[in-house]
Structures are given as structure tokens and as C-alpha cells.
Motif scaffolding. Structure first.
Motif, PDB file in Angstrom:
ATOM      1  N   ALA A   1      35.053   3.646   8.442  1.00 13.67           N
ATOM      2  CA  ALA A   1      36.241   4.328   8.958  1.00 13.67           C
ATOM      3  C   ALA A   1      37.478   3.648   8.409  1.00 13.67           C
ATOM      4  O   ALA A   1      37.496   2.416   8.219  1.00 13.67           O
ATOM      5  CB  ALA A   1      36.254   4.316  10.484  1.00 13.67           C
ATOM      6  N   LEU A   2      38.511   4.437   8.154  1.00 14.79           N
ATOM      7  CA  LEU A   2      39.788   3.949   7.662  1.00 14.79           C
ATOM      8  C   LEU A   2      40.875   4.402   8.620  1.00 14.79           C
ATOM      9  O   LEU A   2      41.019   5.599   8.890  1.00 14.79           O
ATOM     10  CB  LEU A   2      40.067   4.493   6.261  1.00 14.79           C
ATOM     11  N   LEU A   3      41.642   3.452   9.120  1.00 14.29           N
ATOM     12  CA  LEU A   3      42.739   3.735  10.042  1.00 14.29           C
ATOM     13  C   LEU A   3      44.061   3.319   9.408  1.00 14.29           C
ATOM     14  O   LEU A   3      44.225   2.166   8.998  1.00 14.29           O
ATOM     15  CB  LEU A   3      42.522   2.958  11.354  1.00 14.29           C
ATOM     16  N   LEU A   4      44.984   4.265   9.331  1.00 12.37           N
ATOM     17  CA  LEU A   4      46.343   3.994   8.871  1.00 12.37           C
ATOM     18  C   LEU A   4      47.281   4.208  10.049  1.00 12.37           C
ATOM     19  O   LEU A   4      47.346   5.297  10.604  1.00 12.37           O
ATOM     20  CB  LEU A   4      46.731   4.926   7.719  1.00 12.37           C
ATOM     21  N   SER A   5      48.004   3.161  10.440  1.00 18.31           N
ATOM     22  CA  SER A   5      48.867   3.238  11.619  1.00 18.31           C
ATOM     23  C   SER A   5      50.323   2.993  11.240  1.00 18.31           C
ATOM     24  O   SER A   5      50.655   1.958  10.646  1.00 18.31           O
ATOM     25  CB  SER A   5      48.423   2.204  12.655  1.00 18.31           C
ATOM     26  N   ASP A   6      51.168   3.953  11.573  1.00 26.58           N
ATOM     27  CA  ASP A   6      52.600   3.907  11.252  1.00 26.58           C
ATOM     28  C   ASP A   6      52.847   3.768   9.755  1.00 26.58           C
ATOM     29  O   ASP A   6      53.861   3.215   9.323  1.00 26.58           O
ATOM     30  CB  ASP A   6      53.299   2.777  12.017  1.00 26.58           C
ATOM     31  N   LEU A   7      51.927   4.277   8.963  1.00 26.37           N
ATOM     32  CA  LEU A   7      52.065   4.271   7.505  1.00 26.37           C
ATOM     33  C   LEU A   7      52.292   5.672   6.947  1.00 26.37           C
ATOM     34  O   LEU A   7      52.672   5.817   5.782  1.00 26.37           O
ATOM     35  CB  LEU A   7      50.827   3.648   6.856  1.00 26.37           C
ATOM     36  N   VAL A   8      52.022   6.688   7.759  1.00 26.06           N
ATOM     37  CA  VAL A   8      52.264   8.073   7.354  1.00 26.06           C
ATOM     38  C   VAL A   8      53.094   8.736   8.449  1.00 26.06           C
ATOM     39  O   VAL A   8      52.982   8.378   9.623  1.00 26.06           O
ATOM     40  CB  VAL A   8      50.938   8.847   7.129  1.00 26.06           C
ATOM     41  N   PRO A   9      53.936   9.695   8.100  1.00 31.28           N
ATOM     42  CA  PRO A   9      54.845  10.267   9.103  1.00 31.28           C
ATOM     43  C   PRO A   9      54.161  11.130  10.152  1.00 31.28           C
ATOM     44  O   PRO A   9      54.617  11.200  11.298  1.00 31.28           O
ATOM     45  CB  PRO A   9      55.822  11.093   8.262  1.00 31.28           C
ATOM     46  N   ASN A  10      53.081  11.794   9.790  1.00 28.38           N
ATOM     47  CA  ASN A  10      52.426  12.723  10.713  1.00 28.38           C
ATOM     48  C   ASN A  10      51.076  12.157  11.136  1.00 28.38           C
ATOM     49  O   ASN A  10      50.115  12.174  10.374  1.00 28.38           O
ATOM     50  CB  ASN A  10      52.235  14.087  10.039  1.00 28.38           C
ATOM     51  N   TYR A  11      51.030  11.612  12.362  1.00 26.15           N
ATOM     52  CA  TYR A  11      49.756  11.094  12.861  1.00 26.15           C
ATOM     53  C   TYR A  11      49.319  11.897  14.079  1.00 26.15           C
ATOM     54  O   TYR A  11      50.128  12.554  14.737  1.00 26.15           O
ATOM     55  CB  TYR A  11      49.838   9.597  13.156  1.00 26.15           C
ATOM     56  N   TYR A  12      48.030  11.849  14.356  1.00 22.36           N
ATOM     57  CA  TYR A  12      47.474  12.703  15.407  1.00 22.36           C
ATOM     58  C   TYR A  12      46.121  12.156  15.840  1.00 22.36           C
ATOM     59  O   TYR A  12      45.489  11.370  15.123  1.00 22.36           O
ATOM     60  CB  TYR A  12      47.307  14.134  14.887  1.00 22.36           C
ATOM     61  N   GLN A  13      45.681  12.586  17.013  1.00 24.32           N
ATOM     62  CA  GLN A  13      44.330  12.273  17.479  1.00 24.32           C
ATOM     63  C   GLN A  13      43.378  13.273  16.841  1.00 24.32           C
ATOM     64  O   GLN A  13      43.569  14.486  16.935  1.00 24.32           O
ATOM     65  CB  GLN A  13      44.253  12.327  19.001  1.00 24.32           C
ATOM     66  N   GLY A  14      42.338  12.745  16.238  1.00 22.16           N
ATOM     67  CA  GLY A  14      41.401  13.550  15.474  1.00 22.16           C
ATOM     68  C   GLY A  14      41.046  12.799  14.217  1.00 22.16           C
ATOM     69  O   GLY A  14      41.381  11.613  14.075  1.00 22.16           O
ATOM     70  N   ALA A  15      40.368  13.453  13.267  1.00 24.78           N
ATOM     71  CA  ALA A  15      39.911  12.734  12.081  1.00 24.78           C
ATOM     72  C   ALA A  15      39.486  13.699  10.989  1.00 24.78           C
ATOM     73  O   ALA A  15      39.164  14.865  11.248  1.00 24.78           O
ATOM     74  CB  ALA A  15      38.744  11.815  12.433  1.00 24.78           C
ATOM     75  N   LEU A  16      39.490  13.174   9.778  1.00 26.72           N
ATOM     76  CA  LEU A  16      38.834  13.821   8.648  1.00 26.72           C
ATOM     77  C   LEU A  16      37.526  13.068   8.420  1.00 26.72           C
ATOM     78  O   LEU A  16      37.538  11.840   8.233  1.00 26.72           O
ATOM     79  CB  LEU A  16      39.725  13.749   7.406  1.00 26.72           C
ATOM     80  N   ILE A  17      36.425  13.788   8.462  1.00 25.41           N
ATOM     81  CA  ILE A  17      35.102  13.160   8.390  1.00 25.41           C
ATOM     82  C   ILE A  17      34.409  13.635   7.125  1.00 25.41           C
ATOM     83  O   ILE A  17      34.151  14.838   6.959  1.00 25.41           O
ATOM     84  CB  ILE A  17      34.266  13.514   9.632  1.00 25.41           C
ATOM     85  N   TYR A  18      34.128  12.713   6.221  1.00 24.92           N
ATOM     86  CA  TYR A  18      33.542  13.033   4.925  1.00 24.92           C
ATOM     87  C   TYR A  18      32.071  12.618   4.931  1.00 24.92           C
ATOM     88  O   TYR A  18      31.748  11.454   5.198  1.00 24.92           O
ATOM     89  CB  TYR A  18      34.269  12.298   3.801  1.00 24.92           C
ATOM     90  N   GLY A  19      31.195  13.569   4.630  1.00 21.59           N
ATOM     91  CA  GLY A  19      29.772  13.283   4.546  1.00 21.59           C
ATOM     92  C   GLY A  19      29.237  13.537   3.153  1.00 21.59           C
ATOM     93  O   GLY A  19      29.934  14.098   2.295  1.00 21.59           O
ATOM     94  N   SER A  20      27.990  13.166   2.924  1.00 23.12           N
ATOM     95  CA  SER A  20      27.382  13.358   1.609  1.00 23.12           C
ATOM     96  C   SER A  20      27.119  14.823   1.296  1.00 23.12           C
ATOM     97  O   SER A  20      26.943  15.190   0.125  1.00 23.12           O
ATOM     98  CB  SER A  20      26.069  12.572   1.533  1.00 23.12           C
ATOM     99  N   GLN A  21      27.139  15.681   2.349  1.00 25.07           N
ATOM    100  CA  GLN A  21      26.846  17.097   2.134  1.00 25.07           C
ATOM    101  C   GLN A  21      27.855  18.016   2.816  1.00 25.07           C
ATOM    102  O   GLN A  21      27.557  19.193   3.045  1.00 25.07           O
ATOM    103  CB  GLN A  21      25.429  17.416   2.629  1.00 25.07           C
ATOM    104  N   GLY A  22      29.026  17.509   3.152  1.00 17.87           N
ATOM    105  CA  GLY A  22      30.018  18.372   3.778  1.00 17.87           C
ATOM    106  C   GLY A  22      31.132  17.579   4.415  1.00 17.87           C
ATOM    107  O   GLY A  22      31.195  16.346   4.320  1.00 17.87           O
ATOM    108  N   MET A  23      32.033  18.297   5.106  1.00 18.20           N
ATOM    109  CA  MET A  23      33.199  17.687   5.736  1.00 18.20           C
ATOM    110  C   MET A  23      33.470  18.337   7.087  1.00 18.20           C
ATOM    111  O   MET A  23      33.129  19.500   7.315  1.00 18.20           O
ATOM    112  CB  MET A  23      34.447  17.854   4.857  1.00 18.20           C
ATOM    113  N   ILE A  24      34.107  17.574   7.959  1.00 22.48           N
ATOM    114  CA  ILE A  24      34.608  18.080   9.234  1.00 22.48           C
ATOM    115  C   ILE A  24      36.065  17.667   9.368  1.00 22.48           C
ATOM    116  O   ILE A  24      36.415  16.499   9.149  1.00 22.48           O
ATOM    117  CB  ILE A  24      33.798  17.531  10.430  1.00 22.48           C
ATOM    118  N   ASN A  25      36.904  18.627   9.709  1.00 21.12           N
ATOM    119  CA  ASN A  25      38.311  18.367  10.019  1.00 21.12           C
ATOM    120  C   ASN A  25      38.453  18.543  11.531  1.00 21.12           C
ATOM    121  O   ASN A  25      38.404  19.670  12.038  1.00 21.12           O
ATOM    122  CB  ASN A  25      39.209  19.326   9.254  1.00 21.12           C
TER     123      ASN A  25
END
Length: 378
Positions: free
Chosen positions: A216-240
Motif C-alpha cells: 500500500a502507498l499512502l500520500l498525505s497532504d502531498l496532493v490537493p484532492n484527498y478522500y477516503q477510499g482507494a485505487l486497488i491494482y491487481g494482477s488481473q484487474g482494478m477497483i476504484n
């Protein structure tokens, strides 16, 4: 109809309203008493929810007089351990404490010890575990819908302990409460910034390695638009993933985003919109707490060990910055590593002048919180 569980609230700020709303919406509790240093805070809560509770300015007196079944700890962060330990001594059936679990890992351990020796169930209010989209994402991952999870990316702000403890807890929940093996991170702190009387950094980055191989990668106060949730990258697909819905993309969706917006047990996204995450998660959290109290289930999704591990992961970012190393979990330092860095002079603010980004929540002439961890509002 079964007898409702009697609830007492310690700390009557904004987060207490989320607890109370959850208790009332699930229909299995009655709010009998509140404790806060400010009578006006308690009166406002009563008016908002049409309650007739008994008010106390001494929380221990309230616990002794009321002997509640459930206690909600809704103080500022430093008060979480103080009041959980105090409440446990009066042996309620359960305590629901706001996150982050405590201001140090050592104090979080003491909370669990106090509850264990008094046979009190302790849950930490990482309520997003009860969002249908989060649970659907967890189930899809477990079913292999995106293959092996390779990376979970999230964006936070306003300090790691408050906002991003939800995200470290989310990582574990999505991965079936997988164990974090190591953490590496760094922070910047040029100002003397606090959040609810807890030192915070100006910005931070953290990398987390899990036993399953996921990262997992967490960026805090490094991007202007932050939110609860995640981008999840898998070997066979993705979940937003967001708090209201998720989008799935894999071979079965033809490489296109497929929207899923699952309803909750108590509410639907369509009827509440952005209020859904607060109202549904709070009610479902309280409902499962009642099931746990009544012996219908063996544990609670917010059981204290999960909140404890989420806090460890946050403090491990600070520890990595302090020791300039990859931190092997579980974290061994029981004090707050950020405090250690600042107080030792290792990370002295270059722009001195303490300020709290939540000072507007205080009442009267206060500009800082009570140093004894008194029942101040979230």
C-alpha cells in the motif's frame, strides 16, 4: 421487544453526534447520560436529537451514577486512553472509542489491558469497515476478481493519526485483515502544527508491505484532492473504491469500468447521497456492537486489535523517519515517535508557533485542549 442497551457519552462534540445517530438509527439503544466540561455542548446534543439525558461535568461521577451498558468515548485523541481506562473500571458491557485509538501505542495497549481485566468489550470506531462498498471490495478481492493485489493507493491529509488511521485500517480490512510486515516512510514538519491537541506533520508518505505480498502507498497532504477510499491494482484487474460505491474493471467486464453501488442494511446511497457513509456506517457499527454484546457473534469488525494495528502502522511512518530505517512490525516503540523527534531537537520546527487546526472546535476562551485528557469534543 428486547430491552435496549443504555448508553453514556463522554465528550459531546461533532463525533459524539455520529455515535448517537448510529445508536438511534439502529434502534437497539437508548442514550441516558452525557459528560462534558461544557453544559452548552450537552444541551445542543439533546436539542439536535430530541433527547432528555442527564448531564455531568465529571465523567467518573456519571459512570458511577448511571452504570451504563455501553460507553462512547468521543473526546480529543489524548483523552481516548484516559477515559477508556476510567470507563472500563466501572465494567460496562462495551466501550466504543473514537479513532485514532490513542495518542501512543503504549496507551493503546493499556486500553486493551484495562478492558481485558474488567471483561469489557472494546471497539474502535473505524466505521468505514461497515460500508457496503468496502465490504464488497473485500469480497471481490477474496474471490480473486482482480487477481493478486499488487498495490493499494490512497490519499490523505490533515495529519496522519486522525485521517489516515482510517486508511491503514482500510488496507487491512480490504485484505481480509492481513498482517502488515514492514513500513517505510518519511515526513516533513516545518511548522508546529497540531490536530486535536496531537502533533501532526505537514506532509508524509508511507509504504506498507503485507504478508500476502500486497503493498500500500499512502500520500498525505502531498496532493490537493484527498478522500477516503482507494485505487486497488491487481494482477488481473482494478477497483476504484469510494465510500459510496466502487468501480470494477477486469476481463469479465470487458476491460470497462463496471459500477457497483450496494445498499446498506439501514439506508441506501440513493436516498442519502454523501450522508450515506456517516449514517449507514454508524448504524451498522452500532448494530454489530449490540450483536457482540448479546453473544450473537464472536467478535466485532472494529474490535480493539484492529484499531491498535491501524495506529501502529501510522506511528511506524514516524518511526521510520526517526530511525531512518524500514520498520519491522509490530512496532516496538510505545511513545509517539513524532513527539520524540520534536522534543529531542531532531525535528525542531523551522517556523515556530504552535497552532491547532481544530481549535475552532473549542468553546469559550480555550485555544488548546485540556492537558489531562478531559472530555473535550471531537
Amino acid at each position: 421487544m428486547s430491552t435496549k442497551h443504555r448508553v453514556a457519552i463522554i465528550g459531546c462534540g461533532g463525533m459524539s453526534r455520529n455515535h448517537i445517530r448510529g445508536y438511534l438509527n439502529c434502534g437497539r439503544y437508548e442514550i441516558v447520560a452525557m459528560a462534558d466540561l461544557e453544559e452548552s455542548a450537552m444541551e445542543e446534543v439533546d436539542q439536535q436529537f430530541n433527547l432528555s439525558t442527564r448531564h455531568y461535568t465529571d465523567a467518573r461521577e456519571m459512570l458511577a451514577q448511571e452504570r451504563p451498558d455501553v460507553v462512547s468515548i468521543c473526546t480529543w485523541h489524548a483523552g481516548h486512553a484516559t477515559w477508556t481506562i476510567a470507563a472500563a473500571a466501572f465494567k460496562p458491557k462495551a466501550i466504543l472509542c473514537e479513532k485514532p485509538m490513542a495518542d501512543t501505542v503504549g496507551r493503546a495497549e493499556q486500553m486493551m489491558i484495562a478492558c481485558r481485566r474488567n471483561n469489557v468489550k472494546l471497539a474502535i470506531a473505524h466505521q468505514r469497515r461497515f460500508l457496503p462498498a468496502y465490504t464488497l471490495a473485500r469480497d471481490l478481492i477474496a474471490q480473486g476478481a482482480i487477481g493478486q493485489v499488487q498495490l493499494i493507493q490512497s490519499f490523505g491529509g490533515a495529519g496522519l493519526p486522525n485521517y489516515s488511521s482510517h486508511q491503514t485500517d482500510m488496507y487491512r480490512y480490504l485484505l481480509g485483515d492481513d498482517e502488515c510486515e514492514w513500513v517505510m516512510g518519511n515526513i516533513e514538519r516545518k511548522t508546529d502544527q497540531y490536530e486535536r491537541n496531537t502533533r501532526i506533520e505537514d506532509c508524509a508518505v508511507g509504504v506498507f508491505q503485507f504478508r500476502s505480498g500486497a503493498r500500500a502507498l499512502l500520500l498525505s497532504d502531498l496532493v490537493p484532492n484527498y478522500y477516503q477510499g482507494a485505487l486497488i491494482y491487481g494482477s488481473q484487474g482494478m477497483i476504484n473504491l469510494t465510500t459510496e460505491n466502487l468501480q470494477l474493471m477486469n476481463q469479465e467486464t470487458g476491460g470497462r469500468w463496471e459500477l457497483h453501488q450496494p445498499d446498506g442494511k439501514f439506508f441506501t446511497v440513493a436516498e442519502l447521497g454523501r450522508r450515506f457513509e456517516w449514517d449507514e456506517a454508524g448504524a451498522a457499527q452500532a448494530d454489530e456492537l449490540a450483536d457482540w454484546i448479546e453473544g450473537k457473534i464472536d467478535t466485532h469488525r472494529g474490535e480493539a486489535q484492529n484499531g491498535y494495528k491501524a495506529l501502529q502502522m501510522i506511528h511506524a511512518i514516524y518511526e521510520s523517519a526517526r530511525c531512518h530505517e524500514k520498520v519491522i512490525m509490530p512496532l516496538q516503540t510505545r511513545l509517539n515517535p513524532l513527539d520524540l523527534m520534536v522534543e529531542s531537537g531532531h525535528l525542531a520546527p523551522q517556523r515556530p508557533g504552535r497552532y491547532d487546526i481544530r481549535a475552532f472546535l473549542l468553546r469559550g476562551e480555550r485555544m488548546t485542549a485540556d492537558t489531562e485528557g478531559a472530555q473535550l469534543p471531537e
